[in-house]
Design an enzyme around this catalytic site. Structure first.
Site, PDB file in Angstrom:
ATOM      1  N   ASN A 143       0.869  -1.189   0.000  1.00  0.00           N
ATOM      2  CA  ASN A 143       0.000   0.000   0.000  1.00  0.00           C
ATOM      3  C   ASN A 143       0.901   1.233   0.000  1.00  0.00           C
ATOM      4  O   ASN A 143       1.556   1.520   0.993  1.00  0.00           O
ATOM      5  CB  ASN A 143      -0.886  -0.037   1.248  1.00  0.00           C
ATOM      6  CG  ASN A 143      -1.729   1.222   1.387  1.00  0.00           C
ATOM      7  OD1 ASN A 143      -1.825   2.033   0.458  1.00  0.00           O
ATOM      8  ND2 ASN A 143      -2.337   1.384   2.549  1.00  0.00           N
ATOM      9  N   TRP A 144       0.916   1.943  -1.134  1.00  0.00           N
ATOM     10  CA  TRP A 144       1.808   3.107  -1.239  1.00  0.00           C
ATOM     11  C   TRP A 144       1.250   4.326  -0.496  1.00  0.00           C
ATOM     12  O   TRP A 144       1.932   5.329  -0.372  1.00  0.00           O
ATOM     13  CB  TRP A 144       2.030   3.462  -2.717  1.00  0.00           C
ATOM     14  CG  TRP A 144       2.743   2.403  -3.499  1.00  0.00           C
ATOM     15  CD1 TRP A 144       3.270   1.226  -3.025  1.00  0.00           C
ATOM     16  CD2 TRP A 144       3.027   2.423  -4.908  1.00  0.00           C
ATOM     17  NE1 TRP A 144       3.849   0.517  -4.048  1.00  0.00           N
ATOM     18  CE2 TRP A 144       3.718   1.223  -5.217  1.00  0.00           C
ATOM     19  CE3 TRP A 144       2.758   3.326  -5.939  1.00  0.00           C
ATOM     20  CZ2 TRP A 144       4.134   0.921  -6.518  1.00  0.00           C
ATOM     21  CZ3 TRP A 144       3.187   3.015  -7.231  1.00  0.00           C
ATOM     22  CH2 TRP A 144       3.863   1.827  -7.514  1.00  0.00           C
ATOM     23  N   LYS A 145       0.018   4.254  -0.048  1.00  0.00           N
ATOM     24  CA  LYS A 145      -0.632   5.388   0.650  1.00  0.00           C
ATOM     25  C   LYS A 145      -0.484   6.647  -0.207  1.00  0.00           C
ATOM     26  O   LYS A 145      -0.517   6.558  -1.424  1.00  0.00           O
ATOM     27  CB  LYS A 145      -0.077   5.527   2.071  1.00  0.00           C
ATOM     28  CG  LYS A 145      -0.184   4.194   2.844  1.00  0.00           C
ATOM     29  CD  LYS A 145       0.049   4.322   4.323  1.00  0.00           C
ATOM     30  CE  LYS A 145      -0.120   2.955   4.979  1.00  0.00           C
ATOM     31  NZ  LYS A 145      -0.030   2.973   6.428  1.00  0.00           N
TER      32      LYS A 145
ATOM     33  N   HIS B  87      -9.361   0.817   5.302  1.00  0.00           N
ATOM     34  CA  HIS B  87      -8.043   0.963   5.940  1.00  0.00           C
ATOM     35  C   HIS B  87      -8.214   1.840   7.184  1.00  0.00           C
ATOM     36  O   HIS B  87      -9.030   2.759   7.193  1.00  0.00           O
ATOM     37  CB  HIS B  87      -7.051   1.597   4.959  1.00  0.00           C
ATOM     38  CG  HIS B  87      -5.656   1.565   5.479  1.00  0.00           C
ATOM     39  ND1 HIS B  87      -5.204   2.478   6.408  1.00  0.00           N
ATOM     40  CD2 HIS B  87      -4.626   0.715   5.245  1.00  0.00           C
ATOM     41  CE1 HIS B  87      -3.949   2.182   6.718  1.00  0.00           C
ATOM     42  NE2 HIS B  87      -3.574   1.122   6.019  1.00  0.00           N
TER      43      HIS B  87
ATOM     44  N   GLU C 134      -6.669   4.207   8.279  1.00  0.00           N
ATOM     45  CA  GLU C 134      -6.530   5.655   8.037  1.00  0.00           C
ATOM     46  C   GLU C 134      -7.817   6.236   7.451  1.00  0.00           C
ATOM     47  O   GLU C 134      -8.129   7.407   7.671  1.00  0.00           O
ATOM     48  CB  GLU C 134      -5.300   5.902   7.142  1.00  0.00           C
ATOM     49  CG  GLU C 134      -4.018   5.684   7.939  1.00  0.00           C
ATOM     50  CD  GLU C 134      -2.833   5.148   7.155  1.00  0.00           C
ATOM     51  OE1 GLU C 134      -2.835   5.259   5.911  1.00  0.00           O
ATOM     52  OE2 GLU C 134      -1.912   4.598   7.788  1.00  0.00           O
TER      53      GLU C 134
ATOM     54  N   GLU D  36      -4.918  -5.431  10.657  1.00  0.00           N
ATOM     55  CA  GLU D  36      -3.891  -4.421  10.884  1.00  0.00           C
ATOM     56  C   GLU D  36      -4.135  -3.725  12.222  1.00  0.00           C
ATOM     57  O   GLU D  36      -4.960  -2.804  12.302  1.00  0.00           O
ATOM     58  CB  GLU D  36      -3.931  -3.362   9.783  1.00  0.00           C
ATOM     59  CG  GLU D  36      -3.649  -3.894   8.407  1.00  0.00           C
ATOM     60  CD  GLU D  36      -3.090  -2.802   7.502  1.00  0.00           C
ATOM     61  OE1 GLU D  36      -1.976  -2.981   7.025  1.00  0.00           O
ATOM     62  OE2 GLU D  36      -3.752  -1.765   7.323  1.00  0.00           O
TER      63      GLU D  36
ATOM     64  N   GLY E 295       2.992   1.877  10.913  1.00  0.00           N
ATOM     65  CA  GLY E 295       3.925   2.987  10.748  1.00  0.00           C
ATOM     66  C   GLY E 295       4.667   3.358  12.020  1.00  0.00           C
ATOM     67  O   GLY E 295       5.306   4.408  12.092  1.00  0.00           O
TER      68      GLY E 295
ATOM     69  N   SER F  85       3.969  -2.455  10.171  1.00  0.00           N
ATOM     70  CA  SER F  85       5.436  -2.440  10.320  1.00  0.00           C
ATOM     71  C   SER F  85       6.107  -3.719   9.825  1.00  0.00           C
ATOM     72  O   SER F  85       7.105  -4.170  10.410  1.00  0.00           O
ATOM     73  CB  SER F  85       5.826  -2.142  11.773  1.00  0.00           C
ATOM     74  OG  SER F  85       5.384  -0.838  12.141  1.00  0.00           O
TER      75      SER F  85
ATOM     76  N   GLY G  82       3.125  -1.185   4.248  1.00  0.00           N
ATOM     77  CA  GLY G  82       3.066   0.241   3.952  1.00  0.00           C
ATOM     78  C   GLY G  82       4.450   0.770   3.598  1.00  0.00           C
ATOM     79  O   GLY G  82       4.909   0.661   2.462  1.00  0.00           O
ATOM     80  N   GLY G  83       5.140   1.327   4.596  1.00  0.00           N
ATOM     81  CA  GLY G  83       6.418   2.001   4.365  1.00  0.00           C
ATOM     82  C   GLY G  83       7.431   1.178   3.582  1.00  0.00           C
ATOM     83  O   GLY G  83       8.090   1.694   2.660  1.00  0.00           O
TER      84      GLY G  83
HETATM   85  O1  G3H Z   1      -1.523  -0.587   4.638  1.00  0.00           O
HETATM   86  C1  G3H Z   1      -0.486  -0.789   5.258  1.00  0.00           C
HETATM   87  C2  G3H Z   1      -0.423  -0.637   6.686  1.00  0.00           C
HETATM   88  O2  G3H Z   1      -1.049   0.521   7.113  1.00  0.00           O
HETATM   89  C3  G3H Z   1       0.925  -0.862   7.288  1.00  0.00           C
HETATM   90  O3  G3H Z   1       1.763   0.258   7.156  1.00  0.00           O
HETATM   91  P1  G3H Z   1       3.286   0.146   7.672  1.00  0.00           P
HETATM   92  O4  G3H Z   1       3.851  -1.075   7.026  1.00  0.00           O
HETATM   93  O5  G3H Z   1       3.943   1.408   7.199  1.00  0.00           O
HETATM   94  O6  G3H Z   1       3.213   0.004   9.153  1.00  0.00           O
END
Ligand code: G3H
Length: 271
Positions: free
Chosen positions: A18-20, A110, A112, A182, A188, A228, A249-250
């Site tokens: 997920n590139w957000k 999600h 967020e 999640e 994050g 994470s 994510g990151g």
């Molecule tokens: O969609 C992905 C998640 O929100 C995980 O994000 P993260 O890997 O940066 O903690």
């Protein structure tokens, strides 16, 4: 009897990035190209481990063009969709548009979106239904915040999100669903849920789906863990019996790191 796809899993693992709100349409193409090249160099077998990315909406046309031109095996999806098909919904994106762009998946709920945009389980159930109207597989995200975890009610809280966000879907639809557990406190933050925590919730989600829809627990429904995930911790999480993949994510913003997560089998300790 279930079909074993890779010796350790009955369900094909899905490694999703997920590139957000990162990577504009030019950066997105570069990242996808790097990822595809890295995996090609490593002779990655997409038949054993599926790979999908979730770029911002504005990247999707470029991703589609590149994927078709280079015949890439990386799948892609959107990070959200509208509950509506068309009309006066300024700023929203219809599942129909996503389908035309070749999206196979869409993230729904999600944390967020739930936290920053007040998306309720009721709304998310209509988004799940919208995805199915256009034959897009929803990746429904669920998971508790820190206070719920500390209170010890995380299993019931997460299952309540699951039930509420899936209200009205059929057994046939449920069988193609992907769920991502999640825990919000692990997103994050660098705080990763332990492999046992991931297993506990992924198993509870699978059992709940089984009792809600009468689905065989070993069916094709895939339950992912997210929060994470990095190349260094992915293999231990993915070794858990009920964890069928990860939502990253990151670490998905770095092609080499993400490719290493995709190649987690190379880090598994064999029985
Ligand atoms: O969609 C992905 C998640 O929100 C995980 O994000 P993260 O890997 O940066 O903690």
């Amino acid at each position: 009897m279930t079909t074993s796809t890779n010796g350790k899993f009955n369900r094909k693992p899905l490694i999703a990035g997920n590139w957000k709100m990162n990577m504009d349409h030019v950066q997105g193409i570069t990242l996808l190209q790097k990822l595809a090249w890295t995996l090609a160099d490593a002779e990655h077998d997409y038949g054993r481990v599926e790979v999908a990315v979730f770029p911002p909406f504005t990247d999707l046309r470029g991703v589609q063009t590149l994927t078709m031109a280079d015949d890439l095996k990386v799948r892609y999806g959107a990070q959200d969709l509208s509950a509506h098909d068309s009309g006066a919904y300024t700023g929203e994106i219809s599942g129909q548009f996503l389908s035309r762009l070749g999206c196979e998946y869409v993230l729904v709920g999600h944390s967020e979106r739930r936290a920053l945009h007040g998306e309720s389980n009721d709304l998310l159930a209509t988004k799940v239904a919208a995805a199915y109207r256009y034959s897009i597989t929803p990746v429904l995200c669920v998971g508790e915040g820190l206070e719920i975890r500390q209170a010890g009610t995380h299993v019931e809280y997460t299952l309540e999100q699951l039930r509420g966000s899936l209200a009205g879907i059929t057994k046939e639809q449920a069988e193609t669903l992907v769920v991502a557990y999640e825990p919000v406190w692990a997103i994050g933050t660098g705080e990763v849920a332990g492999p046992e925590d991931a297993q506990e919730l992924c198993a509870a989600i699978r059992n709940e789906l089984s009792s809600l829809f009468g689905i065989d627990v070993a069916s094709k429904v895939r339950v992912l863990y997210g929060g994470s995930v990095k190349a260094g911790n992915a293999a231990a999480i993915l070794a858990q019996r009920d964890v069928d993949g990860v939502l990253v994510g990151g670490a998905a913003l770095d092609a080499a790191e993400f490719a290493n997560i995709v190649r987690f089998e190379h880090h598994l300790v064999t029985d």
